[in-house]
Design a protein around this motif. Structure first.
Motif, PDB file in Angstrom:
ATOM      1  N   VAL A  61      28.412  23.676 -38.473  1.00 14.92           N
ATOM      2  CA  VAL A  61      27.758  23.871 -39.674  1.00 14.92           C
ATOM      3  C   VAL A  61      28.727  25.100 -40.590  1.00 14.92           C
ATOM      4  CG1 VAL A  61      25.638  24.617 -40.918  1.00 14.92           C
ATOM      5  CG2 VAL A  61      25.428  23.101 -38.965  1.00 14.92           C
ATOM      6  N   MET A  62      28.893  25.778 -39.729  1.00 12.37           N
ATOM      7  CA  MET A  62      29.650  27.221 -40.227  1.00 12.37           C
ATOM      8  C   MET A  62      31.058  26.923 -40.762  1.00 12.37           C
ATOM      9  SD  MET A  62      27.851  29.890 -40.196  1.00 12.37           S
ATOM     10  CE  MET A  62      28.740  31.244 -40.274  1.00 12.37           C
ATOM     11  N   GLY A  66      32.511  27.009 -44.306  1.00 12.06           N
ATOM     12  CA  GLY A  66      33.880  27.726 -44.570  1.00 12.06           C
ATOM     13  C   GLY A  66      34.725  26.948 -45.444  1.00 12.06           C
ATOM     14  N   GLU A  67      34.833  25.673 -45.286  1.00 12.29           N
ATOM     15  CA  GLU A  67      35.794  24.710 -45.865  1.00 12.29           C
ATOM     16  C   GLU A  67      35.290  24.666 -47.227  1.00 12.29           C
ATOM     17  OE1 GLU A  67      37.723  20.422 -45.818  1.00 12.29           O
ATOM     18  OE2 GLU A  67      37.181  20.880 -43.982  1.00 12.29           O
ATOM     19  N   LEU A  68      34.028  24.196 -47.458  1.00 15.88           N
ATOM     20  CA  LEU A  68      33.472  24.199 -48.745  1.00 15.88           C
ATOM     21  C   LEU A  68      33.701  25.337 -49.646  1.00 15.88           C
ATOM     22  CD1 LEU A  68      30.387  22.046 -47.669  1.00 15.88           C
ATOM     23  CD2 LEU A  68      32.277  21.278 -49.383  1.00 15.88           C
ATOM     24  N   LEU A  69      33.355  26.730 -49.009  1.00 15.46           N
ATOM     25  CA  LEU A  69      33.314  27.993 -49.821  1.00 15.46           C
ATOM     26  C   LEU A  69      34.717  28.166 -50.203  1.00 15.46           C
ATOM     27  CD1 LEU A  69      30.944  30.118 -47.864  1.00 15.46           C
ATOM     28  CD2 LEU A  69      30.630  29.340 -50.402  1.00 15.46           C
ATOM     29  N   SER A 241      35.031  32.854 -34.493  1.00 18.14           N
ATOM     30  CA  SER A 241      34.653  34.044 -33.645  1.00 18.14           C
ATOM     31  C   SER A 241      32.974  33.705 -33.145  1.00 18.14           C
ATOM     32  CB  SER A 241      34.592  35.363 -33.933  1.00 18.14           C
ATOM     33  OG  SER A 241      33.922  35.781 -34.904  1.00 18.14           O
ATOM     34  N   ILE A 242      32.545  32.632 -33.593  1.00 17.71           N
ATOM     35  CA  ILE A 242      31.278  32.232 -33.357  1.00 17.71           C
ATOM     36  C   ILE A 242      30.963  31.643 -31.968  1.00 17.71           C
ATOM     37  CG2 ILE A 242      29.310  30.730 -33.643  1.00 17.71           C
ATOM     38  CD1 ILE A 242      29.810  31.088 -36.888  1.00 17.71           C
TER      39      ILE A 242
END
Length: 485
Positions: A61-62, A66-69, A241-242
């Motif tokens: 999800v993250m 990230g790619e979209l933002l 780093s998640i």
């Protein structure tokens, strides 16, 4: 429009240090400190796999977020790209649902904070620490965004130190074969009391409904996109780093907890962290852990106030909230949106004097919150699916592609479906599941009213024209060679 005539915008004042700790603080929820006792008691050692699976899914999800933002640095948060890709309805539903998520969580945090303070001052009326907390949060967020970043940095640091201290103390107890209540500390405790799945498959399933709430806020770093100094560097670093954070802070601490004491000795009514430090002979263990969970709850409420104010600010800019919320103070802070969100936290003061079990109310609140967060996470995944299909050129140019982007969004959405099914297996969470649609019904009515606004009709027409243009561009652009996802 010249530079001097441009409207004020959010200031990029959050450094890499702030972004990394905000991301860690978001990943370590209050649910880990307070809810892990319940997850251990219902799922046993299988809770380790519960947290690993949830962490694994939310990593994707993250990465999608990230790619979209980063595909458009004009996006302030995930509500922006949802509206741009899926349509104005998605911005409205995502923005207001995310606001609702954090307001509900913030109310629960205010209630918790008042009770944590009563540990030291039992005779103090509960409303005093609750109101003091709300005023403190307002004072921390009003000056500048940097003040929020600095506060959250130290709050997150306290949580990190507490968990690392627990792991180190626990490992020392394991190495020295510490004995308590007739059992010896050792990794064999993980499987010696009924195996890794002692409560069966349904016990394993029950662990998901509680553990999901521990991860709410993991997407918080996505609301900092417009105020990060160097988003193209800091966001990927924080997101990547998640997995390490989940393994260390969740899985690591739970393995140590259940290795020092058999899982059967934990109860839903106690924090395992208090028990661990008390066993180690730490003077004032309960007070130390009480301070940690107090800062954790304050950190959560602080994050909620920050993120809701930015989300309402973004909604106001798109015509989905009153225009007054789109105004910034001289210090580039959305003051009106901030005051609006803080006002709702006062409901927590009223809840302090409500009848009934606090534990039941907390379960209800956390379940509704977790469901709404899952809606937001699902919107992020659906936005990514549509983005891949409609804007292949942007995906091809991305330097931060989501791994497994062709199939993982569907796997994650299926997992969310599984969690919703898990919520139907327990009476308390089933009630919350039945009540949550009322929020979306209220939003739906609000959106139908908003659609009549000529300004909103113009925004919808603009979006539809943009979608048509993208489809035409895709048809006329030569097909991209197939690449690894």
């Amino acid at each position: 429009m010249s530079a001097t005539q441009q409207p004020p915008h959010l200031e990029r004042a959050l450094s890499n240090r702030h972004i990394q700790l905000i991301a860690i603080g978001g990943a370590i929820g209050t649910g880990l400190f307070m809810g892990s006792g319940k997850t251990i008691s219902v799922a046993g050692p299988s809770v380790i796999f519960v947290y690993m699976i949830i962490g694994f899914m939310l990593y994707f999800v993250m990465r999608a977020m990230g790619e979209l933002l980063l595909s458009n640095l004009e996006y302030k948060n995930f509500g922006d790209f949802a509206g741009d890709i899926l349509g104005p309805w998605a911005a409205f539903f995502t923005g207001w649902t995310y606001w609702f998520c954090w307001v509900v969580t913030g109310i629960a945090d205010v209630v918790a904070i008042a009770h944590y303070v009563s540990f030291w001052w039992p005779d103090l009326p509960l409303w005093i620490p609750a109101v003091a907390c709300i005023l403190l949060l307002l004072a921390l967020n009003l000056p500048t965004v940097r003040a929020f970043g600095e506060t959250e940095f130290w709050f997150a640091l306290i949580k990190i130190i507490a968990i690392i201290a627990l792991i180190v103390v626990g490992l020392v107890m394991i190495v020295t074969s510490f004995e308590t209540e007739g059992s010896r500390a050792g990794f064999s405790n993980l499987w010696a009391h009924g195996g890794m799945f002692p409560t069966g498959f349904m016990g394993f399933v029950a662990g998901f409904q509680i553990a999901v709430f521990a991860f709410v806020g993991i997407e918080l770093v996505g609301t900092t996109a417009a105020e990060a100094k160097d988003p193209e560097v800091t966001l990927p670093r924080a997101i990547n780093s998640i997995p390490i954070r989940v393994l260390l802070f969740y899985v690591g601490s739970l393995i140590v907890l259940m290795a020092v004491r058999p899982w059967t000795t934990y109860s839903a009514d106690e924090s395992p962290f208090v028990g661990m430090f008390a066993l180690a002979g730490l003077v004032g263990a309960a007070g130390v852990v009480n301070f940690v969970v107090l800062t954790s709850a304050t950190s959560s409420a602080n994050s909620g106030i920050y993120s809701t104010s930015r989300m309402v600010y973004g909604l106001a800019q798109e015509g989905d909230a009153p225009k007054s919320f789109a105004r910034l103070s001289s210090r580039k802070v959305p003051r009106n949106a901030l005051l609006f969100s803080c006002m709702f936290l006062l409901a927590g003061v009223a809840l302090l004097y409500a009848e009934g079990s606090v534990a039941e109310a907390f379960t209800m609140v956390t379940t509704i919150s977790a469901l709404c967060f899952m809606f937001v996470w699902s919107i992020i995944m659906v936005s990514y699916i549509v983005y891949r299909r409609r804007r292949p050129q942007l995906h091809a140019a991305s330097k931060f592609k989501m791994p497994g982007g062709t199939f993982m969004p569907y796997v994650v959405l299926a997992f969310f479906g599984f969690v919703i099914w898990a919520l139907t297996t327990q009476p308390d969470t089933l009630t919350a599941l039945a009540l949550t649609p009322l929020w979306f019904l209220a939003l739906g009515i609000g959106y139908l009213v908003l659609r009549r606004n000529p300004q909103h009709a113009a925004i919808r027409a603009l979006h539809e024209a943009k979608v048509r243009q993208e489809h035409q561009d895709k048809e006329t652009t030569p097909a991209e060679p197939v690449r690894a996802p």
